[in-house]
Structures are given as structure tokens and as C-alpha cells.
Design an enzyme around this catalytic site. Structure first.
Site, short mmCIF file in Angstrom:
data_model
loop_
_atom_site.label_atom_id
_atom_site.label_comp_id
_atom_site.label_asym_id
_atom_site.label_seq_id
_atom_site.Cartn_x
_atom_site.Cartn_y
_atom_site.Cartn_z
N VAL A 1 -10.14 4.47 6.07
CA VAL A 1 -8.83 4.82 5.54
C VAL A 1 -7.81 4.89 6.68
O VAL A 1 -8.06 5.51 7.71
CB VAL A 1 -8.88 6.18 4.81
CG1 VAL A 1 -7.49 6.60 4.32
CG2 VAL A 1 -9.86 6.12 3.64
N CYS A 2 -6.67 4.25 6.49
CA CYS A 2 -5.57 4.27 7.44
C CYS A 2 -4.52 5.24 6.90
O CYS A 2 -3.76 4.90 6.00
CB CYS A 2 -4.99 2.86 7.60
SG CYS A 2 -3.56 2.78 8.70
#
Length: 161
Positions: free
Chosen positions: A94-95
Site C-alpha cells: 500500500v502506498c
């Protein structure tokens, strides 16, 4: 794992979770949140897509990997590789700004805040910080096709019985 700050912090997080956990569709899976302590290989959760969104109907696996440096360093949060979303790398990582140890992470950020942030990110992608080309381009160029692709992905992750 020799104990220390990470173990103590996760014990406190677990207590806080049990008293006031977010009703955001996250639930324990194989690595139940009640076993956070010692689960530095990864706490496995599943996110149930919000009602009345394209994510509805899906039950998306999410793993939080805590290191011995937690809370000085953020956990690594991952969906399965190939997860379709503009802010999820092809590896599934996840960014999200609050998970960036060089800029957005603060040790005061809680697991609850992380999970709510991930849910918000799924519902409202951040086009200023893309992590995958396909998801980003479709989101920017054809929102209807993007929504269709998200609904197709929901069918790939049906609710657990």
C-alpha cells in the site's frame, strides 16, 4: 523478537482495539488481532468493502508486517500481489503517506488510524501518488471503466463463509 518497545506498543494497541475498534469492515483472519503480540511476521486481516461503493461484496486480504523497530518505523501493509488500485504497488504494498517512514510516518499513528486511512484510500484514490500504471491511468482517463474493474475485482475476493 526480544520484546522491547514494539511488543509493548502492540500490547497497548491491542487493548485500545478491543475497547474501541473501528467499524470499518476489518476483521481478523488467520492472524487474529488478539494475537498481535509476537505476530511480527504479519497480522492478517480482511477488509470488507464498504456498502454502496464499487468495493462492496469483496473481502480483501490485508497483511500488516510489524518490525522490531515499530513504532519508530511503520508497518508494511500489503494486499495480494496484483491488487488493482492506483495506490497499491504491483507487489501489493500500500502506498499511503502515513506509511512512508521518510515523510508521513509518526510513531503516534495507531493501527486504527492506519486501517481507516487504507479504507479511505481505497474509496478515494490519491492520483498525486500513483503506485501502479494500470490503476492510475484507468482512474484518470475512464472512471466508469475503473469502477467496473473494481467491481470485477470484488468478485475475485468473495466473503469468507
Amino acid at each position: 523478537m526480544s520484546g522491547g518497545i514494539a511488543r509493548g506498543r502492540l500490547a497497548e494497541e491491542r487493548k485500545a482495539w478491543r475497547k474501541n475498534h473501528p467499524h470499518v469492515g476489518f476483521c481478523g483472519k488467520a492472524g487474529d488481532v488478539n494475537r498481535w503480540i509476537g505476530q511480527f511476521d504479519g497480522v492478517e486481516l480482511s477488509y470488507s468493502g464498504k456498502a454502496r461503493t464499487e468495493w462492496e461484496g469483496g473481502f480483501y486480504p490485508l497483511t500488516l508486517h510489524f518490525s522490531e523497530d515499530y513504532p519508530s518505523k511503520p508497518p508494511k501493509c500489503k494486499f495480494p500481489p496484483g491488487f488493482f488500485h492506483p495506490n497499491v504497488y504491483p507487489s501489493g504494498t500500500v502506498c499511503l503517506s502515513i506509511l512512508n517512514e521518510d515523510s508521513g510516518w509518526r510513531p503516534a499513528i495507531t493501527v486504527k488510524q492506519i486501517l481507516v486511512g487504507i479504507q479511505d484510500l481505497l474509496d478515494t484514490p490519491n492520483p498525486a501518488d500513483p503506485a501502479q500504471t494500470d490503476g492510475y491511468q484507468l482512474y484518470m482517463q475512464d472512471k466508469e471503466e475503473y469502477k467496473k474493474r473494481v467491481r470485477q475485482q470484488a468478485k475475485m475476493y468473495p466473503a469468507l463463509l
